[in-house]
Design a protein around this motif. Structure first.
Motif, PDB file in Angstrom:
ATOM      1  N   SER A 162       0.649  -1.506  -0.070  1.00 64.36           N
ATOM      2  CA  SER A 162      -0.069  -0.032   0.043  1.00 64.36           C
ATOM      3  C   SER A 162       1.283   1.609  -0.041  1.00 64.36           C
ATOM      4  N   GLU A 163       2.089   1.420   0.421  1.00 66.17           N
ATOM      5  CA  GLU A 163       2.907   2.527   0.759  1.00 66.17           C
ATOM      6  C   GLU A 163       3.402   2.838  -0.414  1.00 66.17           C
ATOM      7  N   ASP A 164       3.902   1.658  -1.380  1.00 65.15           N
ATOM      8  CA  ASP A 164       4.350   2.141  -2.576  1.00 65.15           C
ATOM      9  C   ASP A 164       3.855   2.637  -3.589  1.00 65.15           C
ATOM     10  N   TRP A 165       2.546   2.674  -3.570  1.00 69.87           N
ATOM     11  CA  TRP A 165       2.259   3.331  -4.618  1.00 69.87           C
ATOM     12  C   TRP A 165       1.624   5.363  -4.492  1.00 69.87           C
ATOM     13  N   ALA A 171      16.476   4.442   2.173  1.00 65.36           N
ATOM     14  CA  ALA A 171      17.866   4.721   1.910  1.00 65.36           C
ATOM     15  C   ALA A 171      18.286   2.556   1.571  1.00 65.36           C
ATOM     16  N   PHE A 172      17.290   2.541   1.829  1.00 68.47           N
ATOM     17  CA  PHE A 172      17.568   0.358   1.936  1.00 68.47           C
ATOM     18  C   PHE A 172      16.586  -0.023   0.174  1.00 68.47           C
ATOM     19  N   THR A 173      15.904   0.676   0.053  1.00 61.44           N
ATOM     20  CA  THR A 173      14.803  -0.343  -0.704  1.00 61.44           C
ATOM     21  C   THR A 173      14.558   0.334  -1.890  1.00 61.44           C
ATOM     22  N   ASP A 174      14.594   0.425  -3.054  1.00 60.46           N
ATOM     23  CA  ASP A 174      14.618   1.494  -4.484  1.00 60.46           C
ATOM     24  C   ASP A 174      12.965   1.962  -4.561  1.00 60.46           C
ATOM     25  N   GLY A 175      12.871   2.167  -5.162  1.00 62.61           N
ATOM     26  CA  GLY A 175      11.235   2.703  -5.149  1.00 62.61           C
ATOM     27  C   GLY A 175      10.350   1.907  -5.911  1.00 62.61           C
ATOM     28  N   ARG A 179      12.182  -0.946  -9.362  1.00 55.50           N
ATOM     29  CA  ARG A 179      11.725  -1.675  -9.947  1.00 55.50           C
ATOM     30  C   ARG A 179      10.833  -2.422 -11.033  1.00 55.50           C
ATOM     31  N   VAL A 180       9.497  -1.560 -11.337  1.00 57.34           N
ATOM     32  CA  VAL A 180       8.976  -1.838 -12.893  1.00 57.34           C
ATOM     33  C   VAL A 180       9.769  -1.947 -13.644  1.00 57.34           C
ATOM     34  N   ASP A 181      10.748  -0.907 -14.133  1.00 62.41           N
ATOM     35  CA  ASP A 181      11.546  -0.441 -14.851  1.00 62.41           C
ATOM     36  C   ASP A 181      12.785  -1.404 -15.252  1.00 62.41           C
ATOM     37  N   ARG A 182      13.551  -1.688 -14.220  1.00 66.05           N
ATOM     38  CA  ARG A 182      14.279  -2.945 -14.159  1.00 66.05           C
ATOM     39  C   ARG A 182      13.663  -4.263 -14.519  1.00 66.05           C
ATOM     40  N   ALA A 183      12.094  -4.522 -14.106  1.00 66.23           N
ATOM     41  CA  ALA A 183      11.630  -6.145 -14.539  1.00 66.23           C
ATOM     42  C   ALA A 183      11.654  -5.742 -15.970  1.00 66.23           C
ATOM     43  N   ALA A 184      10.362  -4.707 -16.573  1.00 66.24           N
ATOM     44  CA  ALA A 184       9.889  -4.807 -17.474  1.00 66.24           C
ATOM     45  C   ALA A 184      11.435  -5.025 -18.385  1.00 66.24           C
ATOM     46  N   GLY A 185      12.544  -4.393 -18.183  1.00 61.85           N
ATOM     47  CA  GLY A 185      13.870  -4.394 -19.121  1.00 61.85           C
ATOM     48  C   GLY A 185      14.388  -5.474 -18.998  1.00 61.85           C
ATOM     49  N   GLU A 186      13.892  -6.503 -18.431  1.00 64.48           N
ATOM     50  CA  GLU A 186      14.500  -8.267 -18.077  1.00 64.48           C
ATOM     51  C   GLU A 186      13.494  -9.142 -19.489  1.00 64.48           C
TER      52      GLU A 186
END
Length: 223
Positions: A162-165, A171-175, A179-186
């Motif tokens: 819920s908090e991701d939206w 400092a420890f977690t990608d937004g 993550r969407v862009d990285r997975a889409a690229g893969e």
């Protein structure tokens, strides 16, 4: 290029469908933009492919899926969806997380598929939930499911709590956007470099030599 998106959201509007749409847009954008500079050549390099996207809302198929378990075979509407998933070049699969795992509707749909339907198919897995504590369900539930079905699952699995939206990050977690862009690229890379389908050669009929001829040849060799 055919891309099928399976989303198991139950409400309307649905955060699961929203995540599926963001992933679909990112993958389509990557594919239609072509291979990045310096990328290795692959079978689909050259002109950017036209991407045919089909979104499957499992909520609309719940009764059809239940009937398939009772009758032993899918009806016409569900059969068309099963064929679309089987013939797709790639798959995006998104489910809400209930009790630490994928939803029953999500699992039931993939139970309807033939065990070989996803063999070698690139798949991006994603999930939504109310808390980040359930993010590991992607690794202990979804990834093993698609590994059993012999799909090729991209390394990055996308979970949206819920908090991701809000699009924030610490400092420890990608937004979520990263993550969407990285997975889409893969997934786009797998689709772009996936080997084209080849027809299996027909088996050559085995020649059966009668026993009498084998015995006669053996006697002649001994003489």
């Amino acid at each position: 290029m055919k891309l099928v998106v399976v989303t198991a959201g139950l409400t309307q509007p649905s955060s699961t469908r929203l995540l599926a749409d963001r992933l679909t847009a990112a993958v389509t954008r990557r594919l239609e933009a072509g291979a990045p500079a310096g990328a290795l050549a692959g079978p689909l390099d050259g002109p950017s492919p036209e991407v045919d996207v089909r979104v499957v809302e499992l909520r609309d198929l719940a009764v059809d899926i239940a009937n398939a378990f009772v009758t032993g075979f899918p009806n016409g509407r569900l059969r068309a969806i099963v064929e679309a998933v089987t013939e797709a070049d790639g798959l995006i699969a998104v489910t809400p997380i209930f009790s630490g795992s994928y939803s029953g509707l999500f699992k039931s749909f993939f139970d309807v598929l033939d065990n070989t339907a996803l063999t070698g198919k690139p798949v991006l897995i994603a999930a939504t939930g109310g808390t980040a504590r359930h993010s590991l369900a992607l690794e202990h539930a979804l990834r093993p499911l698609f590994a059993y079905l012999r799909a090729v699952v991209v390394p990055t699995a996308v979970y949206a709590a819920s908090e991701d939206w809000g699009g924030g990050r610490d400092a420890f977690t990608d937004g979520l956007g990263e993550r969407v862009d990285r997975a889409a690229g893969e997934l786009a890379d797998l689709l772009r470099h996936r080997a084209p389908h080849r027809e299996e050669p027909e088996d050559t009929p085995e020649t059966v030599v009668p026993f009498e001829q084998q015995l006669a040849a053996l006697r002649q060799a001994r003489q």
